[in-house]
Design a protein around this motif. Structure first.
Motif, short mmCIF file in Angstrom:
data_model
loop_
_atom_site.label_atom_id
_atom_site.label_comp_id
_atom_site.label_asym_id
_atom_site.label_seq_id
_atom_site.Cartn_x
_atom_site.Cartn_y
_atom_site.Cartn_z
N ARG A 107 0.83 -1.21 0.00
CA ARG A 107 0.00 0.00 0.00
C ARG A 107 0.86 1.26 0.00
N LEU A 108 1.89 1.25 0.83
CA LEU A 108 2.75 2.42 0.95
C LEU A 108 3.42 2.75 -0.38
N LEU A 109 3.97 1.74 -1.02
CA LEU A 109 4.68 1.95 -2.28
C LEU A 109 3.72 2.42 -3.38
N LEU A 110 2.54 1.82 -3.43
CA LEU A 110 1.57 2.17 -4.46
C LEU A 110 1.21 3.65 -4.38
N GLU A 111 0.91 4.13 -3.19
CA GLU A 111 0.49 5.53 -3.04
C GLU A 111 1.67 6.49 -3.17
N ALA A 112 2.86 6.05 -2.72
CA ALA A 112 4.04 6.90 -2.85
C ALA A 112 4.38 7.13 -4.32
N ASN A 113 4.27 6.07 -5.11
CA ASN A 113 4.59 6.20 -6.54
C ASN A 113 3.67 7.19 -7.25
#
Length: 425
Positions: A107-113
């Motif tokens: 989740r963190l990586l998806l939204e950070a990207n």
């Protein structure tokens, strides 16, 4: 005056016995950077995740929103605005812990990207420098910044990887002494903060080395001194400078030692014990006992690159499970633990006795094998680091010097492939 009473109450907060395997919980801090590699404000990222999913609730402390959480994990603001802390709930083994962590990181990586941020497995912001503007403005952080700005400036930039391991009353001294004596092993294998301000830092684990140099307040940071009794352990902590009291709405500063404050009291009280717990929390030793959770918190590892993320957790758990077998081997290091630790901070694997590390890894591996969950597989990256005599910080420094900062940052940048491969040892 009251150290013996404090020690007794402190021990009683831990369980008398363990039921089943030790549980493990993780506090994993990650540097968040923008497209240029500078620290990025995580507030928009937290807000975006909160809006995107319906299973988050707000985490508050001292009346301030400090993050969001589900039943399994939390995303919290750390000391620096450019750091996000991923906190996993207590789990039955390292595999369950990795499963929880994987969901959070996806989740963190998806939204950070989506907003052009990158998540880095590294122990220190690679380009940013200390600044008041980077400080998360929690009330107690403001106080600490005023009291010890030379320290808190650095905490703004640093990311570590802490594991909480459940412990019981009759082993508190053993695990505390072993874990602190072994901090040089953790730093040698897991040092990863060798680039700072877009240049080579003065140490491979500059995160640990820098704090050790400026927090010279009776061993407040780094390996805690050997303690022969629980009273000795409490005395070591209570003799340190008492920074401030626990009242959130009106923090009161005390510049003397905690012990001097208690000596002025007429008698022992619940307030004294409560303040001791608060005081001990603001000591950042390599390993420290946490009575509120019934755990020992292991703190010496930098955050590691995604390819070996969580390997430090396997090392930590192996050290605690193997504490009785490690005690004779590490007893020689009790008196020189700080020198060994500083050498490891400066030089990584260079100059470290590889035969000693191999013996320790073998005991850790066997202690994990004895748990019967196959967790010893997660220790394999440590054997590779030992064989190569190059920890992540040394590797990053080498790549930085040969190919530049962008390539060095890419070495520790999380990608979708890292998430997909995460549960594979």
């Amino acid at each position: 005056m009251f150290d013996r009473r404090i020690a007794s109450d402190f021990v009683q907060m831990f369980p008398e016995t363990q039921e089943g395997l030790r549980t493990v919980g993780r506090e994993a801090e990650y540097a968040v950077v923008d497209s240029r590699g500078f620290a990025a404000d995580i507030e928009p990222l937290l807000q975006k995740m909160f809006n995107q999913y319906d299973d988050y609730s707000i985490v508050c402390k001292d009346g301030v929103n400090i993050g969001i959480k589900t039943t399994d994990y939390q995303f919290l603001k750390e000391v620096g605005k450019g750091t996000i802390e991923v906190v996993s709930r207590p789990c039955s083994d390292l595999w369950e812990l990795r499963s929880v962590h994987r969901i959070a990181m996806r989740r963190l990586l998806l939204e950070a990207n989506k907003i052009g941020y990158s998540i880095l497995g590294i122990g220190l912001q690679p380009r940013s420098v200390p600044s008041w503007n980077l400080l998360t403005k929690k009330p107690h952080y403001r106080i600490l910044y005023t009291l010890i700005p030379e320290v808190w400036n650095w905490f703004e930039l640093m990311t570590g990887d802490q594991l909480h391991v459940s412990v019981q009353q009759n082993e508190l001294l053993t695990v505390s002494n072993v874990a602190n004596a072994a901090s040089f092993i953790v730093v040698a294998l897991c040092g990863n903060s060798s680039i700072y301000n877009s240049q080579v830092a003065p140490a491979i684990s500059y995160r640990e080395y820098r704090l050790q140099q400026i927090l010279a307040d009776n061993n407040r940071h780094g390996p805690a001194p050997f303690a022969s009794t629980m009273e000795d352990l409490v005395t070591s902590i209570s003799s340190r400078r008492h920074l401030f009291f626990s009242k959130a709405k009106r923090y009161k500063v005390d510049f003397d030692s905690f012990q001097k404050w208690t000596n002025a009291s007429q008698g022992y009280s619940k307030e004294i014990f409560h303040e001791y717990l608060f005081h001990s929390h603001y000591n950042w030793n390599s390993a420290r006992l946490r009575p509120l959770t019934g755990t020992i918190e292991m703190r010496a590892s930098c955050q590691l690159p995604p390819a070996i993320d969580g390997a430090s957790s396997a090392l930590y758990l192996g050290l605690i499970e193997g504490a009785n077998d490690l005690y004779p081997l590490l007893s020689k290091a009790f008196e020189q633990s700080k020198d060994l630790y500083l050498n490891a901070c400066l030089n990584g694997m260079a100059g470290i006795d590889s035969s000693v590390i191999y013996q320790i890894l073998e005991i850790c591996s066997q202690s994990l094998r004895n748990r019967g969950r196959g967790e010893e597989l997660l220790l394999d990256p440590m054997y590779k680091i030992l064989a190569d005599r190059e920890n992540p910080g040394q590797k990053m420094r080498r790549i930085f010097q040969a190919k530049g900062l962008s390539e060095a940052i890419n070495l520790c940048k999380w990608t979708e492939d890292d998430i997909n491969n995460y549960l594979k040892p």
